[in-house]
Scaffold this motif. Structure first.
Motif, PDB file in Angstrom:
ATOM      1  N   SER A  25       0.021   1.187   6.387  1.00  0.00           N
ATOM      2  CA  SER A  25       0.339   2.507   6.931  1.00  0.00           C
ATOM      3  C   SER A  25       1.717   2.564   7.557  1.00  0.00           C
ATOM      4  O   SER A  25       2.017   3.475   8.312  1.00  0.00           O
ATOM      5  CB  SER A  25      -0.722   2.901   7.976  1.00  0.00           C
ATOM      6  OG  SER A  25      -0.714   1.968   9.049  1.00  0.00           O
ATOM      7  N   THR A 162       2.646  15.845  -1.536  1.00  0.00           N
ATOM      8  CA  THR A 162       1.190  15.850  -1.609  1.00  0.00           C
ATOM      9  C   THR A 162       0.555  16.452  -0.390  1.00  0.00           C
ATOM     10  O   THR A 162      -0.661  16.592  -0.343  1.00  0.00           O
ATOM     11  CB  THR A 162       0.680  14.420  -1.781  1.00  0.00           C
ATOM     12  OG1 THR A 162       1.162  13.622  -0.709  1.00  0.00           O
ATOM     13  CG2 THR A 162       1.150  13.843  -3.102  1.00  0.00           C
ATOM     14  N   GLU A 165       3.734  14.830   3.822  1.00  0.00           N
ATOM     15  CA  GLU A 165       5.127  14.562   4.129  1.00  0.00           C
ATOM     16  C   GLU A 165       5.751  15.762   4.801  1.00  0.00           C
ATOM     17  O   GLU A 165       5.478  16.898   4.462  1.00  0.00           O
ATOM     18  CB  GLU A 165       5.878  14.229   2.842  1.00  0.00           C
ATOM     19  CG  GLU A 165       5.349  12.984   2.153  1.00  0.00           C
ATOM     20  CD  GLU A 165       6.080  12.716   0.866  1.00  0.00           C
ATOM     21  OE1 GLU A 165       5.766  11.728   0.206  1.00  0.00           O
ATOM     22  OE2 GLU A 165       6.973  13.515   0.545  1.00  0.00           O
ATOM     23  N   SER A 175       1.959   9.665   4.308  1.00  0.00           N
ATOM     24  CA  SER A 175       1.357  10.517   3.291  1.00  0.00           C
ATOM     25  C   SER A 175      -0.160  10.479   3.391  1.00  0.00           C
ATOM     26  O   SER A 175      -0.752   9.562   3.974  1.00  0.00           O
ATOM     27  CB  SER A 175       1.804  10.074   1.900  1.00  0.00           C
ATOM     28  OG  SER A 175       1.270   8.801   1.617  1.00  0.00           O
ATOM     29  N   ASN A 176      -0.776  11.481   2.790  1.00  0.00           N
ATOM     30  CA  ASN A 176      -2.238  11.549   2.792  1.00  0.00           C
ATOM     31  C   ASN A 176      -2.858  10.373   2.044  1.00  0.00           C
ATOM     32  O   ASN A 176      -3.965   9.928   2.368  1.00  0.00           O
ATOM     33  CB  ASN A 176      -2.702  12.864   2.181  1.00  0.00           C
ATOM     34  CG  ASN A 176      -2.426  14.046   3.098  1.00  0.00           C
ATOM     35  OD1 ASN A 176      -2.251  13.857   4.289  1.00  0.00           O
ATOM     36  ND2 ASN A 176      -2.390  15.244   2.538  1.00  0.00           N
ATOM     37  N   ASP A 177      -2.169   9.881   1.018  1.00  0.00           N
ATOM     38  CA  ASP A 177      -2.707   8.755   0.257  1.00  0.00           C
ATOM     39  C   ASP A 177      -2.833   7.501   1.128  1.00  0.00           C
ATOM     40  O   ASP A 177      -3.828   6.763   1.045  1.00  0.00           O
ATOM     41  CB  ASP A 177      -1.811   8.460  -0.947  1.00  0.00           C
ATOM     42  CG  ASP A 177      -1.850   9.594  -1.967  1.00  0.00           C
ATOM     43  OD1 ASP A 177      -2.858  10.335  -1.962  1.00  0.00           O
ATOM     44  OD2 ASP A 177      -0.896   9.734  -2.741  1.00  0.00           O
ATOM     45  N   LEU A 178      -1.816   7.277   1.966  1.00  0.00           N
ATOM     46  CA  LEU A 178      -1.877   6.108   2.846  1.00  0.00           C
ATOM     47  C   LEU A 178      -2.985   6.248   3.878  1.00  0.00           C
ATOM     48  O   LEU A 178      -3.716   5.305   4.165  1.00  0.00           O
ATOM     49  CB  LEU A 178      -0.526   5.901   3.530  1.00  0.00           C
ATOM     50  CG  LEU A 178       0.633   5.458   2.623  1.00  0.00           C
ATOM     51  CD1 LEU A 178       1.919   5.368   3.417  1.00  0.00           C
ATOM     52  CD2 LEU A 178       0.320   4.111   1.989  1.00  0.00           C
ATOM     53  N   LEU A 180      -5.701   8.084   3.592  1.00  0.00           N
ATOM     54  CA  LEU A 180      -6.979   7.958   2.907  1.00  0.00           C
ATOM     55  C   LEU A 180      -7.278   6.502   2.561  1.00  0.00           C
ATOM     56  O   LEU A 180      -8.419   6.029   2.707  1.00  0.00           O
ATOM     57  CB  LEU A 180      -6.963   8.810   1.637  1.00  0.00           C
ATOM     58  CG  LEU A 180      -8.257   8.820   0.812  1.00  0.00           C
ATOM     59  CD1 LEU A 180      -9.403   9.382   1.629  1.00  0.00           C
ATOM     60  CD2 LEU A 180      -8.068   9.639  -0.461  1.00  0.00           C
ATOM     61  N   GLY A 181      -6.250   5.769   2.131  1.00  0.00           N
ATOM     62  CA  GLY A 181      -6.452   4.358   1.817  1.00  0.00           C
ATOM     63  C   GLY A 181      -6.856   3.550   3.042  1.00  0.00           C
ATOM     64  O   GLY A 181      -7.732   2.676   2.972  1.00  0.00           O
TER      65      GLY A 181
END
Length: 461
Positions: A25, A162, A165, A175-178, A180-181
């Motif tokens: 993250s 996305t 950012e 980011s949302n991907d990080l 969520l991961g």
């Protein structure tokens, strides 16, 4: 003795998972630094070298006065005009003064015996160019600046953020991907810890001699078997299913011959949304027979060529196609290909601007089709009653693909006759009938039904 995880080992697992979470993250900002300045430097480098004209104003003047007969990079009714000033200077030795005189009064140039003016006149079927005496030298300079300006670079697609950012300042975001991961990783660690705790408790219980009894499950009768044994429920269910089946069977049979929503694929894609919506072309310009005939008629391809002799490509809206159009494949290139199909069908040679005589019939697919025993007259409704086309055909100006908007059933027509008031103003025949009906029955409004619009013989002959 069985091995059991103690609290120090569990703390070690949690420490490792926390370290991995923080590692993934961490802010990533190295890739976002160079993009914003690229577009600014590119636009700044496009400063105009033409001191004698403004290309932006010239484009507007070109579209208003020249675009009907000229294009920049292809021959139309007149020659291509890209870099026309430099080409005339290099090939013919002609300057701006000649262009000023030609544009303002080309017939006078031809009559004076100018060699190049007569050469153009003879090359383009001895049709003199329209004179533009109202254009000033400054206006012509602006047009020439537009014709000599380099073509605009194609727009570059940029990645859409996305959602996580931020676009302010130079700082970076997560980011949302990080996020969520990281959440998935934490959830996985919790699941592993629960399994470890469960196995540890079982080992402690076994070491202490504690016996864990399994729950006993009672055997129950399956629900389908219980339902089959209840004769009352079976009878009610059978009656209910028979009524439902009869209802849907009746509804299906009543829809036989009703083609509401029918939208066939045509051999040449024609967008009512572009023609009737964006360009405000009146319906009766193409379907002119609707004013005087029983049928609205299919417009001939010559009606299309009234405009498409000059409109050889679709440039679309300045802001570009909508996401919905892109999803359906309705791009500028798609519409331009359909125009080429029109040229092939009508036998138009766009290079030499003439008809070849080699035509191909277009097999249009009919959309609205009444039964043979039903009579309908377009002119009676359009010219006499003054009914708008959208009343029956729906919002055609919004339809990309034309479809049958109304059911066109007998009940639908009868309801319209009952609810539509006849326009009696300025018609002595209707005014006399209205006066007599008002005296006898106290009728305030005269409807089509009161004039016999419900009689069988009016529509079935």
């Amino acid at each position: 003795m069985k091995k059991v995880l103690n609290r120090h080992q569990i703390a070690t697992v949690l420490g490792i998972s926390l370290f991995v979470t923080l590692l993934f993250s961490a802010p990533l900002s190295a890739q976002e630094a160079a993009e914003p300045a690229a577009a600014e430097t590119e636009t700044a480098s496009q400063a105009s070298d033409e001191s004698a004209g403004d290309p932006a104003k010239g484009k507007q003047l070109f579209n208003q006065n020249c675009a009907a007969c000229h294009a920049l990079n292809r021959k139309m009714t007149g020659p291509a005009l890209a870099n026309v000033e430099s080409r005339l200077a290099e090939e013919e030795g002609l300057g701006k003064d000649w262009l000023y005189a030609w544009i303002k009064n080309s017939p006078a140039m031809i009559a004076s015996g100018d060699a190049y003016a007569n050469e153009i006149y003879n090359e383009y079927n001895q049709a003199a160019m329209t004179a533009f005496p109202t254009l000033s030298n400054e206006d012509i300079d602006n047009i020439l600046a537009y014709t000599s300006a380099p073509p605009p670079a194609p727009p570059q697609t940029t990645a859409v953020p996305t959602g996580g950012e931020t676009g302010t300042g130079g700082g970076s975001g997560i980011s949302n991907d990080l996020i969520l991961g990281a959440l998935v990783l934490v959830f996985g660690i919790l699941v592993v810890m629960l399994f470890l705790v469960n196995s540890t408790l079982k080992r402690i219980a076994e070491a202490s001699g504690v016996v864990i009894e399994k729950e006993k499950t009672e055997k129950r009768t399956p629900i389908w078997k219980a339902f089959a044994q209840n004769q009352f429920l079976v009878l009610v269910s059978v009656i209910f299913l028979m009524l439902v089946a009869a209802y849907y069977a009746y509804g299906w049979m009543m829809q036989v011959g009703v083609d509401q929503g029918y939208a066939p694929v045509q051999p040449i894609h024609y967008s009512h949304k572009i023609h009737a919506g964006d360009n405000k072309i009146e319906c009766k310009y193409c379907h002119s027979s609707a004013r005087v005939s029983k049928h609205s008629g299919i417009p001939s391809l010559n009606v299309c060529m009234n405009c498409h002799k000059s409109i050889y490509e679709y440039k679309g809206n300045p802001e570009g196609p909508s996401p919905e159009d892109l999803a359906n494949g309705y791009t500028n290139e798609f519409y331009t290909k359909e125009i080429k199909k029109l040229y092939k069908a009508v036998g138009w040679d766009e290079t030499n601007q003439r008809y070849t005589g080699e035509t191909q019939p277009v097999e249009w697919v009919r959309i609205h089709n009444l039964p043979d025993f039903a009579y309908f007259n377009h002119s009676q409704h359009v010219s006499v009653a003054g009914i708008e086309c959208q009343t029956c055909h729906g919002p055609v100006e919004e339809m990309e693909i034309m479809y049958q908007y109304s059911p066109l059933t007998m009940g639908w027509c009868i309801n319209c006759h009952r609810e539509t008031n006849v326009k009696v103003e300025g018609n002595e025949y209707y005014e006399k009938i209205h006066e007599e009906l008002s005296k006898k029955y106290g009728v305030d409004q005269l409807t089509a039904a009161q004039l016999g619009g419900l009689e069988c013989g009016k529509c079935h002959y």
